[in-house]
Motif scaffolding. Structure first.
Motif, PDB file in Angstrom:
ATOM      1  N   UNK A 157      -2.858   4.173  -3.153  1.00  0.00           N
ATOM      2  CA  UNK A 157      -2.457   3.362  -4.299  1.00  0.00           C
ATOM      3  C   UNK A 157      -1.718   2.129  -3.821  1.00  0.00           C
ATOM      4  N   UNK A 158      -1.197   1.381  -4.773  1.00  0.00           N
ATOM      5  CA  UNK A 158      -0.411   0.199  -4.415  1.00  0.00           C
ATOM      6  C   UNK A 158       0.602  -0.079  -5.520  1.00  0.00           C
ATOM      7  N   UNK A 159       1.639  -0.818  -5.175  1.00  0.00           N
ATOM      8  CA  UNK A 159       2.677  -1.163  -6.147  1.00  0.00           C
ATOM      9  C   UNK A 159       2.116  -2.228  -7.077  1.00  0.00           C
ATOM     10  N   UNK A 160       1.972  -1.875  -8.351  1.00  0.00           N
ATOM     11  CA  UNK A 160       1.396  -2.814  -9.312  1.00  0.00           C
ATOM     12  C   UNK A 160       2.465  -3.591 -10.087  1.00  0.00           C
ATOM     13  N   UNK A 161       3.607  -2.927 -10.364  1.00  0.00           N
ATOM     14  CA  UNK A 161       4.667  -3.595 -11.131  1.00  0.00           C
ATOM     15  C   UNK A 161       6.031  -3.054 -10.690  1.00  0.00           C
ATOM     16  N   UNK A 162       7.014  -3.907 -10.834  1.00  0.00           N
ATOM     17  CA  UNK A 162       8.406  -3.501 -10.614  1.00  0.00           C
ATOM     18  C   UNK A 162       9.167  -3.813 -11.897  1.00  0.00           C
TER      19      UNK A 162
ATOM     20  N   UNK B 134       0.838  -1.210   0.000  1.00  0.00           N
ATOM     21  CA  UNK B 134       0.000   0.000   0.000  1.00  0.00           C
ATOM     22  C   UNK B 134       0.867   1.252   0.000  1.00  0.00           C
ATOM     23  N   UNK B 135       0.389   2.282  -0.682  1.00  0.00           N
ATOM     24  CA  UNK B 135       1.134   3.533  -0.798  1.00  0.00           C
ATOM     25  C   UNK B 135       0.183   4.717  -0.626  1.00  0.00           C
ATOM     26  N   UNK B 136       0.736   5.811  -0.154  1.00  0.00           N
ATOM     27  CA  UNK B 136       0.017   7.083  -0.105  1.00  0.00           C
ATOM     28  C   UNK B 136       0.693   8.027  -1.078  1.00  0.00           C
ATOM     29  N   UNK B 137      -0.099   8.638  -1.961  1.00  0.00           N
ATOM     30  CA  UNK B 137       0.424   9.465  -3.038  1.00  0.00           C
ATOM     31  C   UNK B 137       0.059  10.924  -2.777  1.00  0.00           C
TER      32      UNK B 137
END
Length: 396
Positions: free
Chosen positions: A278-283, A263-266
């Motif tokens: 948001x969230x990390x979808x791809x690396x 989980x991320x805060x933008x």
């Protein structure tokens, strides 16, 4: 007698100076005491230099942030829309910010010559079909003649050579029909080729989205691959704003603090009051050697119409998802400003001790109540600092 009179008139000076000297030293001592007292009083009233900080707003996410990174908003679906054919731009039906649907015509090149080619190709198809019809009629007549000659031969009215000639004529007529059918197909293919050329002059939206920029105007020459110096390669650039995401660079040394689906805060620099989840979808599985970073793609879980491509953003990688009550900012101050349940608020050179109630700790800040955002408070107040003391801010 005379001597006694003279002795009586003589002034004894040995006592007079001694008396004056004693009074002089008394005044000196009194003045010295006054000066010392004045100095002590002045020292006490002199403003004390202090470090200060401001009461600010803090977000609860700061206390569970494992990593911070910066990046930019990009569209996962984006295209520079161009024409496969070359020509002069005749019509442009969109502008910056126009919303378009998939397959919608957005521009057109001059194509009158190609339309003429299509008309010619269609006429050729009709001519080929007419010749095919004629050939089919000749085939019918040849087959009928062959049957008649075979009947006459059965009654010995004609020779074999006549029958052979009728057979050859029927074969030729059948071959002519096949040739004319192929000519019709060739003419139809020419129509389709001309139609493709016409379609190449019509520029359609490859997907539903919004026009970001306009690269060409009516009258400009448009050519694939920007063939000439004065030609334009693309007409417009468009993107699907529903596919916006954040591209953020994470240092190699911090990769252990970030992972997929985290989980991320933008926070967007252009909209500082807006915080989106948001969230990390791809690396991206490559490392930028020049910066020693890995690119992370952060997908928005929440959307706002004000978010636009190429906006700069800050991303906080969180330990866990935020709770609903953690989505609002809190009044906070540096933890070093709170001493014994109070803070010293500075106003016009004088500090006032204000009792505060502390709450959750957020990084180097602590949640407080009793003061308001923007108040200037003393940082690391000295034990001797008292309510009502005169202070001055240290110059940085």
């Amino acid at each position: 007698m005379a001597q006694d009179a003279l002795d009586a008139l003589r002034i004894d000076r040995s006592k007079t100076p001694r008396k004056r000297r004693s009074r002089k030293w008394w005044w000196i001592a009194a003045i010295a005491v006054l000066l010392v007292a004045a100095g002590v009083l002045a020292q006490r009233n002199r403003p004390v230099e202090v470090d200060t900080t401001r009461v600010t707003q803090a977000w609860p996410a700061q206390s569970i942030t494992r990593l911070n990174a910066t990046g930019y908003v990009v569209a996962d679906t984006k295209a520079a829309v161009a024409s496969k054919g070359a020509g002069r731009l005749e019509w442009l039906g969109v502008r910056e910010g126009s919303a378009v649907k998939a397959g919608e015509i957005i521009a057109r090149l001059e194509n009158s010559d190609i339309r003429a080619q299509i008309a010619q190709a269609q006429a050729n198809v009709e001519a080929a079909r007419a010749r095919q019809t004629q050939a089919e009629a000749e085939l019918v007549d040849a087959n009928f003649n062959l049957k008649r000659q075979q009947d006459l031969q059965a009654r010995n009215f004609v020779s074999q050579s006549v029958v052979d000639a009728a057979v050859n004529r029927a074969h030729q007529a059948r071959a002519t029909v096949g040739a004319q059918a192929a000519a019709v197909r060739a003419a139809q293919a020419a129509v389709r080729e001309a139609q493709v050329a016409l379609d190449n002059t019509i520029i359609r939206a490859p997907f539903a989205g919004v026009v970001l920029t306009k690269q060409a105007d009516v009258g400009d020459v448009v050519a694939p691959f920007n063939a000439s110096a004065d030609s334009k390669g693309a007409v417009v650039t468009m993107a699907d704003l529903d596919t916006l995401e954040i591209e953020a660079d994470v240092s190699e040394t911090s990769l252990s603090k970030a992972h997929l689906d985290q989980p991320c805060e933008i926070q967007l620099d252009a909209l500082p009051e807006l915080r989106l989840m948001g969230h990390v979808s791809r690396i991206v599985p490559t490392v930028d050697r020049t910066k020693a970073t890995v690119k992370f793609k952060i997908q928005f879980d929440e959307h706002d119409k004000r978010v636009l491509p190429d906006m700069s953003a800050k991303v906080a990688f969180l330990e866990r998802p935020l709770q609903p009550d953690e989505r609002t900012p809190r009044v906070a101050v540096a933890a070093d400003a709170v001493v014994d349940g109070k803070v010293f608020v500075l106003n016009e050179g004088v500090v006032r001790a204000v009792p505060v109630k502390t709450g959750r700790k957020m990084a180097d800040l602590v949640e407080v109540s009793g003061v308001k955002t923007g108040d200037v408070v003393v940082l690391k107040p000295a034990p001797t600092l008292r309510d009502g003391a005169r202070v001055v801010e240290k110059k940085s």
